[in-house]
Design a protein around this motif. Structure first.
Motif, mmCIF file in Angstrom:
data_model
loop_
_atom_site.group_PDB
_atom_site.id
_atom_site.type_symbol
_atom_site.label_atom_id
_atom_site.label_comp_id
_atom_site.label_asym_id
_atom_site.label_seq_id
_atom_site.Cartn_x
_atom_site.Cartn_y
_atom_site.Cartn_z
ATOM 1 N N MET A 16 1.448 30.222 13.527
ATOM 2 C CA MET A 16 -0.176 29.758 14.045
ATOM 3 C C MET A 16 -1.177 31.226 13.533
ATOM 4 N N LYS A 17 -1.143 32.086 12.870
ATOM 5 C CA LYS A 17 -2.267 33.058 12.533
ATOM 6 C C LYS A 17 -3.424 32.849 12.619
ATOM 7 N N GLY A 18 -3.362 31.697 11.657
ATOM 8 C CA GLY A 18 -4.623 31.171 10.958
ATOM 9 C C GLY A 18 -5.794 30.620 12.130
ATOM 10 N N ARG A 19 -4.993 29.781 12.443
ATOM 11 C CA ARG A 19 -5.608 29.150 14.004
ATOM 12 C C ARG A 19 -5.735 29.973 15.082
ATOM 13 N N LEU A 20 -5.197 30.553 15.735
ATOM 14 C CA LEU A 20 -5.250 32.059 16.259
ATOM 15 C C LEU A 20 -6.462 32.784 15.628
ATOM 16 N N GLU A 76 -9.927 30.347 16.172
ATOM 17 C CA GLU A 76 -9.940 30.690 17.509
ATOM 18 C C GLU A 76 -11.222 31.387 18.322
ATOM 19 N N VAL A 77 -10.862 33.178 17.518
ATOM 20 C CA VAL A 77 -11.279 33.781 18.356
ATOM 21 C C VAL A 77 -12.612 34.215 17.370
ATOM 22 N N ASP A 78 -12.998 33.831 16.137
ATOM 23 C CA ASP A 78 -13.754 33.567 15.645
ATOM 24 C C ASP A 78 -14.889 32.900 16.387
ATOM 25 N N ALA A 79 -14.261 31.747 16.808
ATOM 26 C CA ALA A 79 -15.196 31.096 17.987
ATOM 27 C C ALA A 79 -16.214 31.251 19.336
ATOM 28 N N TRP A 80 -15.378 33.283 19.451
ATOM 29 C CA TRP A 80 -16.604 33.584 20.795
ATOM 30 C C TRP A 80 -17.117 34.780 20.172
ATOM 31 N N VAL A 91 -20.728 40.940 17.269
ATOM 32 C CA VAL A 91 -20.097 39.727 15.283
ATOM 33 C C VAL A 91 -19.080 40.808 15.598
ATOM 34 N N GLY A 92 -17.981 40.408 14.626
ATOM 35 C CA GLY A 92 -16.385 41.058 14.523
ATOM 36 C C GLY A 92 -16.102 39.972 13.141
ATOM 37 N N TYR A 93 -15.905 41.051 12.459
ATOM 38 C CA TYR A 93 -14.229 40.913 11.038
ATOM 39 C C TYR A 93 -12.875 40.795 11.465
ATOM 40 N N ARG A 94 -12.132 39.992 10.747
ATOM 41 C CA ARG A 94 -11.034 39.979 10.913
ATOM 42 C C ARG A 94 -10.387 40.762 9.684
ATOM 43 N N GLU A 110 1.636 44.530 10.828
ATOM 44 C CA GLU A 110 2.311 44.224 10.898
ATOM 45 C C GLU A 110 2.100 42.593 11.365
ATOM 46 N N GLU A 111 3.724 41.884 11.596
ATOM 47 C CA GLU A 111 2.812 40.546 11.056
ATOM 48 C C GLU A 111 2.812 39.862 12.235
ATOM 49 N N ARG A 112 3.342 40.875 13.641
ATOM 50 C CA ARG A 112 2.944 39.821 15.054
ATOM 51 C C ARG A 112 1.203 40.495 15.625
ATOM 52 N N ARG A 113 0.487 41.070 15.030
ATOM 53 C CA ARG A 113 -0.158 41.935 15.185
ATOM 54 C C ARG A 113 -2.005 41.291 14.289
ATOM 55 N N MET A 114 -2.851 41.433 14.916
ATOM 56 C CA MET A 114 -4.247 41.063 14.163
ATOM 57 C C MET A 114 -4.852 41.803 15.000
ATOM 58 N N LEU A 115 -5.585 42.147 13.730
ATOM 59 C CA LEU A 115 -7.166 43.828 13.631
ATOM 60 C C LEU A 115 -8.240 42.809 13.902
ATOM 61 N N PHE A 116 -9.475 42.981 14.915
ATOM 62 C CA PHE A 116 -10.350 42.982 14.590
ATOM 63 C C PHE A 116 -11.719 44.415 14.751
ATOM 64 N N ILE A 117 -12.643 44.265 13.653
ATOM 65 C CA ILE A 117 -13.570 44.879 14.121
ATOM 66 C C ILE A 117 -14.535 44.383 14.359
#
Length: 742
Positions: A417-421, A424-428, A434-437, A442-449
């Protein structure tokens, strides 16, 4: 006709259409103005003619009234009574003087008085025997002595004889009008007769009828007097032709000349007055006015055409330049009749090309975005401006002054479900955040600058609200690690280390919350080893450039790190700063591919013990020392020759760039640019443009490709920028260059 019009160039079609539009109202104005002008001038001529007739009538009527008044006055003059004139010759002399005083103007030649029953005439000039007067002095061709005597002695009413030729003793023939008035006037038994001998040419002399005629008819239609005696006056039907009961203003042709004839009948005298003016004279003012009007219309039309032409040139110039550009792009001349169609086709082709390029760009956008985000974490950008300059083509922008890293961790079961997550984050994101993924290792982690301009309180509130939203939507334990915000984008790697460390504290802080790095006590026991002091010591030995001394100093730092009991985060942070020092000094010393030889911040987070981090630091130091001790090649131009050959082979590819050259030769962008400038004396971009322009010149000489095809073959993405660059370099446009070398 339509086909012929379509063959005309667009410029002339528009020019003629505008002139036609201009001519149409001008014609309407000209025709209506012409008719109004003719009407006005015609009315004025008619008024002048009527005024002339009125003057003629008034003059003649006043003349007859004056003569009747004179005759009446003679009745009351004692010197002219029958008794006095027949008994006293002296009084005859006095009577002559009285008659002389009655010659009132040049039109009266002589005034004579006859006392009935006598055989003499007393005049203003002499005393005549009756028979001698008519036979010797005034010889009328149509007035015999018998008729003359009968008129003098028998008339009881005034009689006006029409003008007739009279031979005068000792003088040339003259035309005279004779007015006979019995006195007393209106008496049934007059005792005398007054004879007025009038000069025809003086009666109507003052009337302005140059080239025409003024005529007076009596009640019977006979010509009493005319300003100019002519042959047509003797025509019996002349009066009926002029005075025919129709319009009092009409055109009459006499002896091949057309006259404008007007007549008016006097109620006082019963005379009919006629003026005849040559039509050419009357219409002369009209023709003159029409000529002036037409001249003004023609001048206005010519001036309007010139103005339309000038405006057409001014307004058509952009189209002309656009057509020239299209010709250059297509490499062939346009048919001027279809210039807009051709321009439309080229624009359509360019739009298709741009769509194609857009699809290609979109396909590579993700890869380029990932590369930029990785470069940010590696500290390759020293300023936000430099980063945004490279990212603007793909829509990547860090608009605000502070940069931070946000890391999300979730259960393994949540990976699909990473794509959906991400959505949801992008919508914020938006507003001041302003942020970029960035893809995480690691598969269990998602990073945003993230780029942020809000206050610290608003920043924390935003993160907490987003965490609550994600937890409510996905019903799963999601942990958020938040690094500090830094004003320098080069510190984004440090914020990444902080976010990763914050995530690692989930077992202490809890695995379903937002963990802020600045709330952690990660600097415990750091007092035994000051990171700032360590970096200062390393800076000193790096400045000296002695490999042995650098290795010894790093070895001592590693031993102290193991003994100091540093936290894992502080050790990582110190190692990160020291590696960045190695990279910076390697670039300064032109060490080629140094930057790619050192570990980046993403690799650093994989090490979980102090020993591993110290070993990594020692390996990086050894790499740097090897670079210091490595000798320069015997031929300094060997590398530059390889670079120029690589550019010549690949610069025609669409995705070719300086970054790709740097990656191929394992060089940093800054080192590659500096090295190339030192070796060649020009920038790498200038050299790439020169190679591409030379390639384009060869194709323009030898091939029939269009400019658009050539642009694609040499690696340019925009036709107009290529044309501008080509003209700036060569001095002419590509199309002109092809013509010159064909």
């Amino acid at each position: 006709m339509k086909a012929a019009i379509n063959q005309l160039p667009v410029f002339y079609r528009y020019l003629f259409s505008y002139m036609a539009l201009f001519l149409l109202p001008l014609l309407v104005l000209g025709v209506t103005g012409y008719h109004q002008l003719v009407h006005i001038v015609g009315d004025d001529v008619e008024r002048n003619n009527q005024a002339l007739l009125q003057d003629l009538q008034d003059g003649m009527d006043q003349k007859m009234i004056l003569l009747n008044r004179i005759a009446g006055q003679l009745e009351s003059v004692s010197e002219l009574s029958p008794y006095v004139l027949t008994h006293d010759y002296y009084n005859v002399y006095q009577g002559k003087k009285v008659l002389e005083s009655k010659v009132v103007d040049e039109s009266v030649r002589e005034v004579a008085l006859h006392i009935r029953g006598t055989d003499f005439l007393l005049s203003s000039t002499s005393i005549y025997k009756v028979n001698s007067f008519i036979d010797e002095f005034y010889q009328y061709k149509q007035w015999t002595s018998a008729q003359f005597n009968d008129d003098l002695n028998r008339l009881t009413t005034p009689q006006l004889r029409p003008a007739e030729d009279v031979s005068i003793s000792g003088l040339p023939n003259q035309r005279l009008v004779t007015y006979i008035v019995p006195i007393p006037i209106n008496s049934l038994h007059p005792y005398g007769t007054v004879l007025f001998i009038l000069k025809e040419n003086e009666l109507l002399k003052s009337l302005p009828v140059a080239g025409g005629n003024a005529i007076v008819f009596d009640r019977e239609g006979r010509v009493l007097a005319a300003q100019t005696p002519t042959d047509y006056l003797h025509d019996p039907g002349f009066f009926g032709k002029i005075v025919n009961g129709k319009a009092k203003y009409q055109d009459v042709t006499i002896q091949h000349i057309t006259y404008a004839a007007s007549y008016k009948k006097s109620d006082k005298s019963g005379f009919t007055y006629v003026t005849m003016l040559p039509k050419s004279t009357l219409v002369a003012p009209i023709n003159r006015a029409i000529w002036q009007w037409g001249s003004w219309m023609a001048a206005i039309f010519l001036a309007g055409c010139v103005l339309v032409y000038v405006l057409m040139i001014f307004n058509y110039n952009p189209v002309k330049r656009l057509a020239a550009l299209v010709e250059t792009i297509r490499g062939q001349s346009l048919r001027r009749a279809n210039v807009f169609e051709m321009i439309g086709n080229v624009i359509h082709d360019m739009a298709d090309s741009n769509r194609s390029l857009g699809l290609k760009l979109e396909a590579n956008r993700s890869a380029v975005m990932e590369h930029l985000l990785a470069s940010i974490l590696k500290g390759e950008f020293t300023s936000v401006e430099a980063l945004n300059e490279q990212g603007k083509e793909i829509g990547f922008l860090l608009p605000y002054s502070e940069t931070a890293v946000l890391m999300l961790e979730f259960p393994a079961s949540f990976v699909p479900m990473k794509g959906r997550l991400h959505e949801e984050v992008d919508a914020w994101f938006g507003g001041q955040i302003v942020g970029y993924r960035k893809e995480s290792l690691e598969e269990r982690r998602m990073l945003f600058i993230i780029s942020s301009a809000c206050s610290p309180e608003a920043w924390r509130e935003w993160l907490n609200q987003m965490h609550e939203h994600l937890t409510a939507v996905f019903q799963a334990p999601i942990t958020m690690g938040v690094g500090n915000r830094y004003a320098e984008v080069v510190q984004a790697g440090r914020s990444y280390l902080e976010a990763s460390t914050a995530i690692d504290y989930k077992l202490i802080k809890g695995n379903q919350r937002v963990i802020f790095f600045d709330e952690l006590l990660v600097y415990d026991h750091a007092d035994l080893l000051s990171p700032r002091r360590v970096l200062e010591d390393l800076e000193i030995v790096l400045q000296h450039g002695n490999a042995g001394r650098v290795a010894e100093t790093v070895h001592q730092i590693g031993m102290r790190m193991k003994q100091s009991g540093l936290t894992l985060f502080v050790a990582r942070e110190l190692c990160y700063d020291m590696i960045r020092k190695f990279i910076a000094y390697a670039d300064k010393r032109n060490s080629g591919g140094a930057t790619t030889s050192f570990p980046d911040v993403l690799t650093l987070t994989e090490y979980m013990t102090l020993d591993e981090i110290v070993d990594l630091l020692t390996t990086a130091c050894a790499t740097y020392c090897d670079l210091l001790e490595s000798k320069k090649p015997a031929n300094p131009s060997a590398l530059i020759q390889q670079i120029t050959q690589y550019i010549s082979r690949h610069c025609g590819e669409y995705d070719f760039s300086v970054q790709r050259i740097a990656e191929h030769f394992s060089l940093s962008l800054s080192y590659l640019s500096r090295y190339f400038k030192e070796q060649t004396g020009r920038t790498i971009m200038d050299y790439m443009n020169e190679v591409r322009i030379d390639h384009a010149k060869r194709l323009l000489k030898a091939e029939d490709y269009s400019v658009k095809d050539i642009v694609q073959q040499i690696g340019y993405s925009d036709v107009s920028s290529f044309i501008r660059k080509f003209k700036q370099t060569v001095g002419v446009t590509p199309g002109e260059y092809r013509k010159q070398h064909r």
